[in-house]
Design a protein around this motif. Structure first.
Motif, PDB file in Angstrom:
ATOM      1  N   ARG A  39      16.260 -20.844   3.499  1.00 40.68           N
ATOM      2  CA  ARG A  39      16.749 -19.650   2.802  1.00 40.68           C
ATOM      3  C   ARG A  39      17.549 -19.977   1.537  1.00 40.68           C
ATOM      4  N   PRO A  40      18.526 -20.906   1.572  1.00 38.49           N
ATOM      5  CA  PRO A  40      19.299 -21.182   0.352  1.00 38.49           C
ATOM      6  C   PRO A  40      18.429 -21.634  -0.818  1.00 38.49           C
ATOM      7  N   ALA A  41      17.450 -22.502  -0.531  1.00 36.76           N
ATOM      8  CA  ALA A  41      16.583 -22.989  -1.603  1.00 36.76           C
ATOM      9  C   ALA A  41      15.706 -21.871  -2.144  1.00 36.76           C
ATOM     10  N   ALA A  42      15.241 -20.992  -1.253  1.00 31.79           N
ATOM     11  CA  ALA A  42      14.430 -19.859  -1.706  1.00 31.79           C
ATOM     12  C   ALA A  42      15.254 -18.945  -2.605  1.00 31.79           C
ATOM     13  N   GLU A  43      16.514 -18.733  -2.219  1.00 28.28           N
ATOM     14  CA  GLU A  43      17.382 -17.864  -3.014  1.00 28.28           C
ATOM     15  C   GLU A  43      17.646 -18.469  -4.392  1.00 28.28           C
ATOM     16  N   THR A  44      17.835 -19.783  -4.435  1.00 30.20           N
ATOM     17  CA  THR A  44      18.055 -20.465  -5.710  1.00 30.20           C
ATOM     18  C   THR A  44      16.836 -20.338  -6.618  1.00 30.20           C
ATOM     19  N   ALA A  45      15.647 -20.522  -6.039  1.00 29.63           N
ATOM     20  CA  ALA A  45      14.414 -20.418  -6.829  1.00 29.63           C
ATOM     21  C   ALA A  45      14.213 -18.997  -7.349  1.00 29.63           C
ATOM     22  N   LEU A  46      14.532 -18.017  -6.540  1.00 31.21           N
ATOM     23  CA  LEU A  46      14.405 -16.629  -6.978  1.00 31.21           C
ATOM     24  C   LEU A  46      15.394 -16.313  -8.104  1.00 31.21           C
ATOM     25  N   ALA A  47      16.596 -16.862  -7.994  1.00 28.37           N
ATOM     26  CA  ALA A  47      17.589 -16.647  -9.050  1.00 28.37           C
ATOM     27  C   ALA A  47      17.108 -17.238 -10.367  1.00 28.37           C
ATOM     28  N   GLN A  48      16.477 -18.424 -10.297  1.00 26.09           N
ATOM     29  CA  GLN A  48      15.925 -19.036 -11.506  1.00 26.09           C
ATOM     30  C   GLN A  48      14.799 -18.188 -12.070  1.00 26.09           C
ATOM     31  N   ALA A  49      13.979 -17.624 -11.199  1.00 24.15           N
ATOM     32  CA  ALA A  49      12.879 -16.766 -11.651  1.00 24.15           C
ATOM     33  C   ALA A  49      13.420 -15.532 -12.365  1.00 24.15           C
ATOM     34  N   VAL A  51       4.456 -27.808  -7.049  1.00 22.26           N
ATOM     35  CA  VAL A  51       5.329 -27.123  -8.000  1.00 22.26           C
ATOM     36  C   VAL A  51       6.043 -28.136  -8.887  1.00 22.26           C
ATOM     37  N   ARG A  52       6.527 -29.227  -8.285  1.00 19.01           N
ATOM     38  CA  ARG A  52       7.190 -30.273  -9.081  1.00 19.01           C
ATOM     39  C   ARG A  52       6.227 -30.886 -10.097  1.00 19.01           C
ATOM     40  N   SER A  53       4.994 -31.107  -9.686  1.00 19.64           N
ATOM     41  CA  SER A  53       3.990 -31.644 -10.615  1.00 19.64           C
ATOM     42  C   SER A  53       3.730 -30.676 -11.765  1.00 19.64           C
ATOM     43  N   ALA A  54       3.683 -29.392 -11.445  1.00 19.04           N
ATOM     44  CA  ALA A  54       3.464 -28.378 -12.482  1.00 19.04           C
ATOM     45  C   ALA A  54       4.616 -28.371 -13.483  1.00 19.04           C
ATOM     46  N   HIS A  55       5.844 -28.479 -12.986  1.00 18.05           N
ATOM     47  CA  HIS A  55       7.010 -28.515 -13.883  1.00 18.05           C
ATOM     48  C   HIS A  55       6.955 -29.739 -14.797  1.00 18.05           C
ATOM     49  N   ARG A  56       6.498 -30.872 -14.248  1.00 20.44           N
ATOM     50  CA  ARG A  56       6.407 -32.081 -15.079  1.00 20.44           C
ATOM     51  C   ARG A  56       5.397 -31.894 -16.202  1.00 20.44           C
ATOM     52  N   GLN A  57       4.317 -31.194 -15.920  1.00 23.88           N
ATOM     53  CA  GLN A  57       3.312 -30.936 -16.955  1.00 23.88           C
ATOM     54  C   GLN A  57       3.883 -30.037 -18.053  1.00 23.88           C
ATOM     55  N   LEU A  58       4.722 -29.094 -17.684  1.00 23.01           N
ATOM     56  CA  LEU A  58       5.283 -28.163 -18.659  1.00 23.01           C
ATOM     57  C   LEU A  58       6.328 -28.820 -19.549  1.00 23.01           C
ATOM     58  N   THR A 108       7.884 -20.728 -16.313  1.00 21.43           N
ATOM     59  CA  THR A 108       9.016 -21.061 -15.450  1.00 21.43           C
ATOM     60  C   THR A 108       9.292 -19.952 -14.447  1.00 21.43           C
ATOM     61  N   ALA A 109       9.188 -18.710 -14.903  1.00 20.84           N
ATOM     62  CA  ALA A 109       9.422 -17.570 -14.009  1.00 20.84           C
ATOM     63  C   ALA A 109       8.390 -17.542 -12.894  1.00 20.84           C
ATOM     64  N   TRP A 110       7.129 -17.680 -13.251  1.00 21.13           N
ATOM     65  CA  TRP A 110       6.059 -17.647 -12.257  1.00 21.13           C
ATOM     66  C   TRP A 110       6.180 -18.794 -11.265  1.00 21.13           C
ATOM     67  N   LEU A 111       6.431 -20.010 -11.779  1.00 23.16           N
ATOM     68  CA  LEU A 111       6.576 -21.156 -10.883  1.00 23.16           C
ATOM     69  C   LEU A 111       7.804 -21.003  -9.988  1.00 23.16           C
ATOM     70  N   GLY A 112       8.834 -20.310 -10.497  1.00 22.59           N
ATOM     71  CA  GLY A 112      10.001 -20.055  -9.659  1.00 22.59           C
ATOM     72  C   GLY A 112       9.655 -19.219  -8.437  1.00 22.59           C
ATOM     73  N   THR A 113       8.789 -18.236  -8.615  1.00 26.70           N
ATOM     74  CA  THR A 113       8.391 -17.414  -7.472  1.00 26.70           C
ATOM     75  C   THR A 113       7.520 -18.207  -6.503  1.00 26.70           C
ATOM     76  N   ALA A 118      10.824  -9.158  -7.535  1.00 23.44           N
ATOM     77  CA  ALA A 118      11.251  -8.371  -6.381  1.00 23.44           C
ATOM     78  C   ALA A 118      10.203  -8.407  -5.271  1.00 23.44           C
ATOM     79  N   ALA A 119       8.935  -8.333  -5.655  1.00 26.96           N
ATOM     80  CA  ALA A 119       7.871  -8.396  -4.652  1.00 26.96           C
ATOM     81  C   ALA A 119       7.857  -9.760  -3.964  1.00 26.96           C
ATOM     82  N   THR A 120       8.148 -10.818  -4.723  1.00 35.81           N
ATOM     83  CA  THR A 120       8.230 -12.147  -4.116  1.00 35.81           C
ATOM     84  C   THR A 120       9.399 -12.226  -3.151  1.00 35.81           C
TER      85      THR A 120
END
Length: 418
Positions: free
Chosen positions: A275-285, A242-249, A258-263, A312-314
């Motif tokens: 859990r906290p990191a998952a919640e943060t990523a979902l909030a960004q998505a 995921v980090r590599s994908a963000h660097r490419q973008l 960004t939304a898709w990679l967040g999920t 929501a499904a994620t």
């Protein structure tokens, strides 16, 4: 229940199907929560169903409720010979929905499926891409085991033509097509639970994307492999991808990417139990999804817009992986589209996440009813991935004296051979 009573006949004639469901449920002594478990929806969704009056209905959920309560299909607007099929497979399968409608609600289904050839694509690249698209459409109605060999032959042809390209521009264009084909091969292998082959073909998709010079395509393929690694339990590898994908973008990343990679990132954190990191990523998505509406049309390789239903499904899946039934319950209604109208195999996987959450709260009847529905889909499509996930749900329940519903489920599961 007297189905010929004046009140029932009036409700059927007026189209107040919710009233019929409500009366049948009460007559059977079934609570809204119990009916929701049987239909794969929440108690509040059942309440809304019963109170819809003469408004439009989700016929898939309506058919499931009618089937569970033994309501004659004609009373809720369904033909007798189609009701059971709708209840099991969804209303779109009755009319054989096209592949594009099916994949629109799925989160991790490859998003390259509906892409038409670009105006600049000519000759071999355009023709090969059309073939890839045709194979992707077949994925919605064909077992992966039947598609795998033709797709691999198509991939080998694409790779050969790419290697023979006369100019760097032609080679780059053909490599992009080869990346799509390799990604499809990886997707099919994943569905067959052939983990080694899936990883190989996703790796080939990334390599071809690098050759194409398309950074957006490369980010997509890196994200696809990240989703695969997260699903198979390799959380650290998934997060690194995921980090590599963000660097490419880069900083100018389209919101949909960004939304898709967040999920995908959220799923990887959930696989790691964070859990906290998952919640943060979902909030960004969620924030990125808010901005997707401004991008028309979605940039290739994204074809469909990214919606809050997918986020929501994620969250539902993350909740199941983290053992948080509250997350699942809170996301269930928002993810209802994916749970009722998405690609069948994706729907089965989401249904298993819901089953796992119900099992964690001790709701055995609802959990194994949902798992049984997914088992039938997995057996029908000979999907090793679905069947293995069914087995994982079953393994999570331990008892020296399992109740009848579990024993009956075991009998069905033990009879499945792929």
């Amino acid at each position: 229940m007297n189905w010929s009573s004046q009140a029932i006949r009036d409700a059927a004639r007026q189209g107040d199907f919710g009233l019929i469901v409500s009366r049948a449920r009460r007559d059977a002594g079934v609570s809204q929560s119990q009916l929701g478990d049987a239909c794969g929806i929440s108690q509040s969704a059942v309440s809304r169903l019963e109170g819809r009056g003469t408004a439009s209905y989700d016929m898939t959920i309506l058919a499931r409720a009618a089937t569970h309560l033994h309501v004659p299909p004609r009373l809720v607007g369904l033909a007798d010979h189609t009701a059971a099929h709708v209840a099991e497979n969804g209303q779109h399968d009755v009319h054989r929905r096209n592949f594009l409608a099916g994949t629109a609600a799925a989160i991790t289904t490859p998003a390259l499926s509906a892409r038409h050839a670009e105006p600049t694509d000519t000759g071999q690249a355009a023709t090969l891409r059309v073939a890839t698209t045709a194979f992707r459409r077949l994925d919605g109605s064909t077992p992966s085991r039947q598609l795998s060999e033709p797709v691999l032959a198509h991939l080998r042809l694409t790779q050969t033509i790419t290697s023979d390209a006369e100019t760097p521009e032609q080679r780059a264009r053909l490599a992009a097509v080869g990346s799509e084909a390799a990604s499809l091969a990886g997707w099919l292998a994943w569905d067959m639970n052939d983990i080694g082959s899936a990883r190989t073909w996703y790796g080939a998709a990334i390599k071809a994307a690098r050759t194409s010079g398309d950074r957006l395509l490369l980010a997509y393929q890196l994200g696809s492999l990240a989703g695969f690694e997260a699903d198979t339990g390799n959380a650290a590898q998934g997060l690194a991808l995921v980090r590599s994908a963000h660097r490419q973008l880069g900083d100018a990343a389209p919101a949909i990417a960004t939304a898709w990679l967040g999920t995908i990132e959220a799923l990887a954190h959930a696989a790691a139990g964070n859990r906290p990191a998952a919640e943060t990523a979902l909030a960004q998505a969620v924030r990125s999804t808010d901005a997707v509406q401004d991008e028309q049309p979605p940039p290739w390789p994204w074809v469909f817009t990214f919606t809050h239903t997918k986020v929501a499904a994620t969250r539902l899946t993350c909740g199941a992986r983290l053992g948080l039934p509250g997350w699942v319950a809170a996301s269930q209604d928002a993810a209802a589209v994916a749970l009722t109208t998405s690609h069948e195999k994706q729907r089965a996987l989401l249904t298993l996440d819901l089953a796992a959450a119900k099992l964690a709260t001790g709701r055995l009847d609802g959990a194994f009813a949902l798992a049984g529905r997914a088992l039938e889909t997995g057996a029908r499509y000979r999907s090793g991935r679905i069947i293995e996930r069914v087995r994982a749900v079953r393994r999570s329940y331990t008892s020296t004296t399992p109740p009848r519903v579990v024993r009956e489920f075991d009998d069905r599961l033990h009879g499945v051979y792929l």
